[in-house]
Structures are given as C-alpha cells and as structure tokens.
Write a protein that holds these residues in place. Structure first.
Motif, PDB file in Angstrom:
ATOM      1  N   SER A  19      -1.714   1.024  -1.849  1.00  0.00           N
ATOM      2  CA  SER A  19      -0.708   1.535  -1.142  1.00  0.00           C
ATOM      3  C   SER A  19      -1.125   3.302  -1.182  1.00  0.00           C
ATOM      4  O   SER A  19      -1.724   3.857  -2.175  1.00  0.00           O
ATOM      5  CB  SER A  19       0.713   1.542  -1.462  1.00  0.00           C
ATOM      6  OG  SER A  19       0.753  -0.019  -1.961  1.00  0.00           O
ATOM      7  N   GLN A  24       3.066   3.057   1.675  1.00  0.00           N
ATOM      8  CA  GLN A  24       2.829   2.374   2.362  1.00  0.00           C
ATOM      9  C   GLN A  24       1.447   1.800   2.287  1.00  0.00           C
ATOM     10  O   GLN A  24       0.395   2.271   2.060  1.00  0.00           O
ATOM     11  CB  GLN A  24       2.525   3.505   3.712  1.00  0.00           C
ATOM     12  CG  GLN A  24       2.327   2.851   5.169  1.00  0.00           C
ATOM     13  CD  GLN A  24       3.665   1.973   5.732  1.00  0.00           C
ATOM     14  OE1 GLN A  24       4.806   2.395   4.959  1.00  0.00           O
ATOM     15  NE2 GLN A  24       3.706   0.995   6.557  1.00  0.00           N
ATOM     16  N   PRO A  25       1.472   0.324   2.165  1.00  0.00           N
ATOM     17  CA  PRO A  25       0.091  -0.333   1.994  1.00  0.00           C
ATOM     18  C   PRO A  25      -0.977  -0.097   3.219  1.00  0.00           C
ATOM     19  O   PRO A  25      -0.786  -0.107   4.362  1.00  0.00           O
ATOM     20  CB  PRO A  25       0.373  -1.935   2.213  1.00  0.00           C
ATOM     21  CG  PRO A  25       1.701  -1.936   2.853  1.00  0.00           C
ATOM     22  CD  PRO A  25       2.435  -0.679   2.685  1.00  0.00           C
ATOM     23  N   TYR A  26      -2.243   0.260   2.846  1.00  0.00           N
ATOM     24  CA  TYR A  26      -3.304   0.613   3.929  1.00  0.00           C
ATOM     25  C   TYR A  26      -4.549  -0.281   3.622  1.00  0.00           C
ATOM     26  O   TYR A  26      -5.388  -0.201   4.496  1.00  0.00           O
ATOM     27  CB  TYR A  26      -3.562   1.989   3.981  1.00  0.00           C
ATOM     28  CG  TYR A  26      -4.330   2.638   2.564  1.00  0.00           C
ATOM     29  CD1 TYR A  26      -3.743   2.889   1.375  1.00  0.00           C
ATOM     30  CD2 TYR A  26      -5.780   2.735   2.658  1.00  0.00           C
ATOM     31  CE1 TYR A  26      -4.217   3.321   0.238  1.00  0.00           C
ATOM     32  CE2 TYR A  26      -6.207   3.077   1.447  1.00  0.00           C
ATOM     33  CZ  TYR A  26      -5.492   3.507   0.228  1.00  0.00           C
ATOM     34  OH  TYR A  26      -6.214   3.819  -0.866  1.00  0.00           O
TER      35      TYR A  26
END
Ligand SMILES: Nc1ncnc2c1ncn2[C@@H]1O[C@H](COP(=O)(O)OP(=O)(O)O)[C@@H](O)[C@H]1O
Ligand SMILES: [Mg+2]
Length: 264
Positions: A19, A24-26
């Motif tokens: 994240s 926010q996971p990417y």
C-alpha cells in the motif's frame, strides 16, 4: 491452476498487498509455488493409510465371519442333497451362491492388508500369463469379446503367483466390463530400461478425469453391481511387489501399466 499445455497444477500462493503512504493498495507481490508433486505424494500416502486400516479391520473380523458362514454353507449343501428337499434345490443353490459371493468379497478385503505375508518366488510373468490364458479367453468369449496375448522376453521377477493372478484378472475383468461386445483386450509384456512392464489395454470408452482421481479407493465403483474393490486390491498387490501402476485413457480405450523393477 492450468498450465499452458492444459496440465492441472497445484500451487501454493504467498502474496502481500503493498500500500502507499495513504493506505491505498497499489500492488500485489508474491510467489506461486508448484506443489503438484507434493500433492500427488500426499494423496498416495493417504490412500495407503486407508488401505492399511481397512486391511487390518478385515483381517480382524474376516475369520470371525467366515467360520459361521462355512458352517451354514455346509448345512445348506447337506440339506440340498436330501430327498425331501429336492423341490427347494433352486433356493438352496441360490443361498450357497450368495454365501460364495460374500466369501469372495471377504477374500478380496483380506488381500488389502498391507503387511500381509506374501510368498515371493523368482519366476516368469509370461509363464503365469500363458497358464491363465485359456481361462481368460473363456471368460471373454462368454460376452463375445476377444483377448490378444503379445509377450516379449522379460527377465524372471520376484512374484507371488496367486497375487499376480488376482491382479491380472481384476484388470482384465474391468477391461471386459468397459467394452461392448466385439471389443478386444490386448495383454502385453515388454522390457523398458530397467523395468519389466505388463500392460492391459481395452477398447472401452475411457475413464473420466473425476473418476481417475478416485481409482483404487476401496468401495468406489461406477457400476451398479460393483463392489469397488478390484483396483484397490491391484494397488495393494503392486505395492507389495514394489511395482507401480500407471493409467492412460482416452475415448478409444484405457491401458493399465504395471511396472516391475528388474535388476538389470
Ligand atoms: N478399464 C476400465 N475402463 C473404464 N473404467 C474403468 C476401467 N477400470 C476401472 N474403471 C473404473 O474404476 C472403477 C473401480 O474399479 P474397480 O475397483 O475394479 O471396482 P468395480 O469394477 O467393482 O467397479 C469402476 O467402477 C470404473 O468406473
Ligand atoms: Mg472391477
């Protein structure tokens, strides 16, 4: 998971989600490990364990059930030959047949015991097949099927003749049962590297993938009247001979390969 060539592969998936600073996971990062071989090994062990348990239970109760059955069978036979009973002869014969059937299931059961003592002798598989051939042929003829024997030179092997006969008969019986009238079974022996191979090929419809996975599980049968012990017995006999069983199947037929180690 399916590999590019369509082979089913078992994988272990280890992945972490990365994240960014806002949470926010990417990205998912990980490895897939091919554990197909381990899975097959585990299945094999599980099957042996089941066989062992079943064999031990069978050995325990087999004798206790067989003895009274022998007594009942003896009296039925005695009665059936009495003059005043002749009009019931048909029923006596039926009862005796049923007892024989039950008895042969117990015998099959007993041969599942893994630590059963066997009587290994150095002998030739081809000789065993040749002696059995007339019997096998007669068996096939009854349902209008054929048996072809194609034997090549193989060295003597350490075999328990009774058990090997049972293994051969079980595989042939399955082949015959899988085929419509007119079909042929081909029995071959040949040497391949340091292995002597017995193959039994039929012209049946083949075996579905979901059935293949269950082959050799005691009591598994797709037949209405099947006891589902034939292949379990074969695998158990093969194990005691340090032999491996392989199956190849397509809609044109099925071949079972029994591979024995030779010293060469
Ligand atoms: N040669 C074969 N062709 C097609 N199916 C087979 C063959 N051999 C075994 N099978 C399948 O494997 C199952 C188990 O066989 P087996 O252990 O001998 O028990 P049974 O013959 O009593 O059903 C059969 O019911 C059948 O579905
Ligand atoms: Mg069978």
């Amino acid at each position: 998971m399916l590999s590019r060539n369509g082979r089913k592969v078992w994988v272990r998936d280890e992945a972490t989600i990365l994240s960014d600073e806002t949470g926010q996971p990417y990205m998912i990062q990980g490895v897939l490990l091919d554990i197909t071989e381990r899975k097959q090994f585990e299945n094999e062990i599980a099957r042996l364990d089941r066989l062992n348990l079943i064999g031990e239970m069978a050995a325990g109760i087999g004798h206790e059930i067989r003895n009274p059955m022998t007594t009942v069978r003896g009296f039925l036979q005695w009665l059936s030959n009495k003059k005043e009973c002749t009009k019931y002869k048909e029923y006596y014969d039926l009862m005796i047949d049923e007892l024989n059937r039950a008895n042969s299931i117990i015998s099959e059961y007993l041969s599942l015991a893994k630590n059963r003592t066997i009587n290994l002798k150095n002998q030739n598989l081809n000789a065993i097949l040749e002696t059995m051939f007339p019997l096998i042929q007669a068996d096939a003829m009854v349902s209008d099927k054929y048996v072809v024997l194609d034997l090549a030179g193989i060295p003597d092997l350490l075999l328990d003749e009774k058990e090997i006969r049972q293994l051969i008969l079980n595989l042939i019986r399955n082949g015959l049962e899988a085929m419509p009238a007119g079909g042929a079974i081909t029995i071959r022996t040949y040497q391949e590297g340091n292995k002597a191979i017995l193959s039994i090929q039929d012209e049946g419809p083949g075996i579905n993938p979901d059935v293949i996975e269950k082959l050799g599980t005691p009591f598994f049968s797709t037949k209405e009247q099947g006891a589902g012990l034939g292949l379990a017995v074969c695998y158990s006999i093969a194990t005691r001979h340090e032999a491996a069983i392989d199956v190849q199947t397509s809609q044109n037929g099925t071949t079972f390969f029994v591979q024995f180690k030779t010293s060469r």
